[in-house]
Design an enzyme around this catalytic site. Structure first.
Site, PDB file in Angstrom:
ATOM      1  N   LYS A 150       0.813  -1.196   0.000  1.00 22.06           N
ATOM      2  CA  LYS A 150       0.000   0.000   0.000  1.00 22.06           C
ATOM      3  C   LYS A 150       0.861   1.265   0.000  1.00 22.06           C
ATOM      4  O   LYS A 150       0.433   2.328  -0.424  1.00 22.06           O
ATOM      5  CB  LYS A 150      -0.880   0.021   1.266  1.00 22.06           C
ATOM      6  CG  LYS A 150      -1.815  -1.134   1.405  1.00 22.06           C
ATOM      7  CD  LYS A 150      -2.583  -0.997   2.728  1.00 22.06           C
ATOM      8  CE  LYS A 150      -3.380  -2.250   3.011  1.00 22.06           C
ATOM      9  NZ  LYS A 150      -3.994  -2.170   4.373  1.00 22.06           N
ATOM     10  N   GLY A 151       2.083   1.138   0.540  1.00 20.23           N
ATOM     11  CA  GLY A 151       2.863   2.320   0.921  1.00 20.23           C
ATOM     12  C   GLY A 151       3.136   3.341  -0.156  1.00 20.23           C
ATOM     13  O   GLY A 151       3.278   4.523   0.134  1.00 20.23           O
ATOM     14  N   GLU A 197       8.134   2.556  -5.549  1.00 22.58           N
ATOM     15  CA  GLU A 197       8.202   1.974  -4.204  1.00 22.58           C
ATOM     16  C   GLU A 197       8.323   3.093  -3.181  1.00 22.58           C
ATOM     17  O   GLU A 197       8.947   4.116  -3.439  1.00 22.58           O
ATOM     18  CB  GLU A 197       9.412   1.031  -4.160  1.00 22.58           C
ATOM     19  CG  GLU A 197       9.741   0.425  -2.832  1.00 22.58           C
ATOM     20  CD  GLU A 197       8.697  -0.550  -2.301  1.00 22.58           C
ATOM     21  OE1 GLU A 197       7.516  -0.186  -2.274  1.00 22.58           O
ATOM     22  OE2 GLU A 197       9.072  -1.662  -1.877  1.00 22.58           O
ATOM     23  N   ASP A 198       7.732   2.882  -2.020  1.00 28.62           N
ATOM     24  CA  ASP A 198       7.817   3.917  -0.984  1.00 28.62           C
ATOM     25  C   ASP A 198       9.210   3.968  -0.370  1.00 28.62           C
ATOM     26  O   ASP A 198       9.798   5.033  -0.222  1.00 28.62           O
ATOM     27  CB  ASP A 198       6.740   3.722   0.097  1.00 28.62           C
ATOM     28  CG  ASP A 198       6.685   2.309   0.667  1.00 28.62           C
ATOM     29  OD1 ASP A 198       7.409   1.420   0.182  1.00 28.62           O
ATOM     30  OD2 ASP A 198       5.893   2.086   1.602  1.00 28.62           O
ATOM     31  N   ASP A 209      14.434  -0.855   2.063  1.00 33.26           N
ATOM     32  CA  ASP A 209      15.051  -1.151   3.359  1.00 33.26           C
ATOM     33  C   ASP A 209      16.033  -2.309   3.163  1.00 33.26           C
ATOM     34  O   ASP A 209      17.176  -2.100   2.783  1.00 33.26           O
ATOM     35  CB  ASP A 209      13.941  -1.449   4.367  1.00 33.26           C
ATOM     36  CG  ASP A 209      14.468  -1.700   5.779  1.00 33.26           C
ATOM     37  OD1 ASP A 209      15.667  -1.509   6.013  1.00 33.26           O
ATOM     38  OD2 ASP A 209      13.665  -2.103   6.642  1.00 33.26           O
ATOM     39  N   LYS A 260      16.839   3.668   2.726  1.00 32.82           N
ATOM     40  CA  LYS A 260      17.479   3.638   4.045  1.00 32.82           C
ATOM     41  C   LYS A 260      18.952   3.345   3.898  1.00 32.82           C
ATOM     42  O   LYS A 260      19.342   2.469   3.118  1.00 32.82           O
ATOM     43  CB  LYS A 260      16.860   2.546   4.920  1.00 32.82           C
ATOM     44  CG  LYS A 260      15.631   2.998   5.637  1.00 32.82           C
ATOM     45  CD  LYS A 260      15.257   2.009   6.716  1.00 32.82           C
ATOM     46  CE  LYS A 260      13.794   2.191   7.048  1.00 32.82           C
ATOM     47  NZ  LYS A 260      13.338   1.265   8.094  1.00 32.82           N
ATOM     48  N   PHE A 303      12.977   4.029  11.557  1.00 30.79           N
ATOM     49  CA  PHE A 303      11.652   3.650  11.060  1.00 30.79           C
ATOM     50  C   PHE A 303      10.837   4.923  10.863  1.00 30.79           C
ATOM     51  O   PHE A 303      10.715   5.741  11.764  1.00 30.79           O
ATOM     52  CB  PHE A 303      10.932   2.713  12.034  1.00 30.79           C
ATOM     53  CG  PHE A 303       9.767   2.033  11.385  1.00 30.79           C
ATOM     54  CD1 PHE A 303       9.930   0.848  10.681  1.00 30.79           C
ATOM     55  CD2 PHE A 303       8.489   2.600  11.452  1.00 30.79           C
ATOM     56  CE1 PHE A 303       8.849   0.236  10.042  1.00 30.79           C
ATOM     57  CE2 PHE A 303       7.406   2.000  10.819  1.00 30.79           C
ATOM     58  CZ  PHE A 303       7.588   0.812  10.123  1.00 30.79           C
ATOM     59  N   ASP A 343       3.310   3.413   6.742  1.00 29.99           N
ATOM     60  CA  ASP A 343       2.541   3.126   7.950  1.00 29.99           C
ATOM     61  C   ASP A 343       3.375   2.485   9.039  1.00 29.99           C
ATOM     62  O   ASP A 343       4.448   1.918   8.803  1.00 29.99           O
ATOM     63  CB  ASP A 343       1.410   2.151   7.617  1.00 29.99           C
ATOM     64  CG  ASP A 343       1.948   0.717   7.398  1.00 29.99           C
ATOM     65  OD1 ASP A 343       2.839   0.557   6.529  1.00 29.99           O
ATOM     66  OD2 ASP A 343       1.514  -0.201   8.112  1.00 29.99           O
ATOM     67  N   ARG A 362      -0.487   6.808   7.613  1.00 36.69           N
ATOM     68  CA  ARG A 362      -0.265   6.983   6.167  1.00 36.69           C
ATOM     69  C   ARG A 362      -0.699   8.365   5.685  1.00 36.69           C
ATOM     70  O   ARG A 362      -0.253   8.841   4.644  1.00 36.69           O
ATOM     71  CB  ARG A 362      -1.059   5.935   5.373  1.00 36.69           C
ATOM     72  CG  ARG A 362      -0.591   4.501   5.580  1.00 36.69           C
ATOM     73  CD  ARG A 362      -1.228   3.599   4.534  1.00 36.69           C
ATOM     74  NE  ARG A 362      -1.172   2.188   4.895  1.00 36.69           N
ATOM     75  CZ  ARG A 362      -0.140   1.381   4.634  1.00 36.69           C
ATOM     76  NH1 ARG A 362       0.923   1.843   4.018  1.00 36.69           N
ATOM     77  NH2 ARG A 362      -0.192   0.115   4.989  1.00 36.69           N
TER      78      ARG A 362
HETATM   79  P1  IMP Z   1      12.394  -4.335   2.212  1.00 41.92           P
HETATM   80  O1  IMP Z   1      11.915  -5.523   1.449  1.00 41.92           O
HETATM   81  O2  IMP Z   1      13.054  -4.694   3.504  1.00 41.92           O
HETATM   82  O3  IMP Z   1      13.241  -3.385   1.376  1.00 41.92           O
HETATM   83  O4  IMP Z   1      11.123  -3.573   2.727  1.00 41.92           O
HETATM   84  C1  IMP Z   1      10.448  -2.692   1.979  1.00 41.92           C
HETATM   85  C2  IMP Z   1       9.030  -2.529   2.511  1.00 41.92           C
HETATM   86  O5  IMP Z   1       8.980  -2.573   3.950  1.00 41.92           O
HETATM   87  C3  IMP Z   1       8.526  -1.161   2.134  1.00 41.92           C
HETATM   88  O6  IMP Z   1       7.814  -1.212   0.935  1.00 41.92           O
HETATM   89  C4  IMP Z   1       7.651  -0.778   3.316  1.00 41.92           C
HETATM   90  O7  IMP Z   1       6.330  -1.224   3.107  1.00 41.92           O
HETATM   91  C5  IMP Z   1       8.230  -1.514   4.480  1.00 41.92           C
HETATM   92  N1  IMP Z   1       9.124  -0.655   5.276  1.00 41.92           N
HETATM   93  C6  IMP Z   1      10.464  -0.724   5.368  1.00 41.92           C
HETATM   94  N2  IMP Z   1      10.958   0.240   6.156  1.00 41.92           N
HETATM   95  C7  IMP Z   1       9.883   0.946   6.579  1.00 41.92           C
HETATM   96  C8  IMP Z   1       9.739   2.115   7.413  1.00 41.92           C
HETATM   97  O8  IMP Z   1      10.697   2.714   7.935  1.00 41.92           O
HETATM   98  N3  IMP Z   1       8.463   2.555   7.612  1.00 41.92           N
HETATM   99  C9  IMP Z   1       7.375   1.951   7.050  1.00 41.92           C
HETATM  100  N4  IMP Z   1       7.470   0.879   6.252  1.00 41.92           N
HETATM  101  C10 IMP Z   1       8.717   0.374   6.023  1.00 41.92           C
HETATM  102 MG    MG Z   2       4.304  -1.233   4.871  1.00 39.24          MG
END
Ligand code: IMP
Ligand code: MG
Length: 182
Positions: free
Chosen positions: A47-48, A105-106, A109, A137, A158, A165, A171
């Site tokens: 959703k982000g 993508e939002d 991470d 990040k 975070f 969210d 959000r």
């Molecule tokens: P990744 O697969 O670890 O890169 O995670 C990416 C997804 O995790 C993002 O699309 C977000 O939905 C969620 N996410 C990662 N870090 C945060 C944060 O700091 N706040 C909110 N959502 C996060």
């Molecule tokens: Mg999320």
């Protein structure tokens, strides 16, 4: 980490609404120029990314002629530490065959979500796959996918707001704010 967290609406944002809109506008210009004549598919990760995507779309030049698709790519439950499990869920398989796909993508991470999503889009026959991430990040993970477009690099904290969210909250905030354990 779950349980008590600080109120992210108190205090100063990490990135304010004005900074976000200025940067999104720049990204719109860059993407419009790079994808000129290619009618890209913008693949919005739910959703982000929906707030970022809706602002970015409207910063593209009219002749960019994008298509819009959605995918649910989730690696987190209601927790602020990655569970490591990844789900990729419909609505439908996105229509990307022979298309130039730009994943919106939002936040990047660990990179697990985008690694899996990029691979999936390639198997669906996309001509090219690039990533635009509002936030990246700062993490020492060498094998993370590299977004072609980045809004902001942020520390390893975070964050919530502007679509992001914590347990489905926050959000709606117009800026990006840090959430911490008290
Ligand atoms: P990744 O697969 O670890 O890169 O995670 C990416 C997804 O995790 C993002 O699309 C977000 O939905 C969620 N996410 C990662 N870090 C945060 C944060 O700091 N706040 C909110 N959502 C996060
Ligand atoms: Mg999320």
């Amino acid at each position: 980490m779950i349980g008590a967290v600080t109120d992210p609406t108190a205090g100063e944002p990490l990135i304010d609404a004005g900074q976000i809109s200025a940067r999104v506008s720049e990204l719109g210009d860059e993407i419009s120029a790079d994808y000129e004549g290619r009618a890209p598919v913008l693949l919005i990760t739910l959703k982000g990314a929906f707030v970022f995507a809706s602002d970015l779309l409207r910063e593209l030049r009219p002749d960019t002629d994008p298509r819009v698709e959605f995918v649910r790519a989730s690696s987190y439950g209601d927790d602020i530490v990655s569970s490591g499990s990844l789900r990729l869920v419909g609505p439908d398989p996105p229509s990307v065959h022979d298309q130039d796909v730009l994943i919106l993508e939002d936040i990047l991470d660990t990179g697990r979500t985008l690694t899996a999503l990029k691979a999936r889009i390639r198997t669906l026959g996309a001509r090219s796959v690039e990533i635009a991430a509002l936030l990246v990040k700062d993490r020492p993970i060498p094998e993370r996918p590299r977004p072609r477009y980045v809004g902001f690099h942020i520390p390893d904290v975070f964050v919530v707001g502007y679509g992001l969210d914590y347990a489905q909250r926050y959000r709606h905030l117009p800026d990006v704010r840090v959430l911490e354990a008290p």
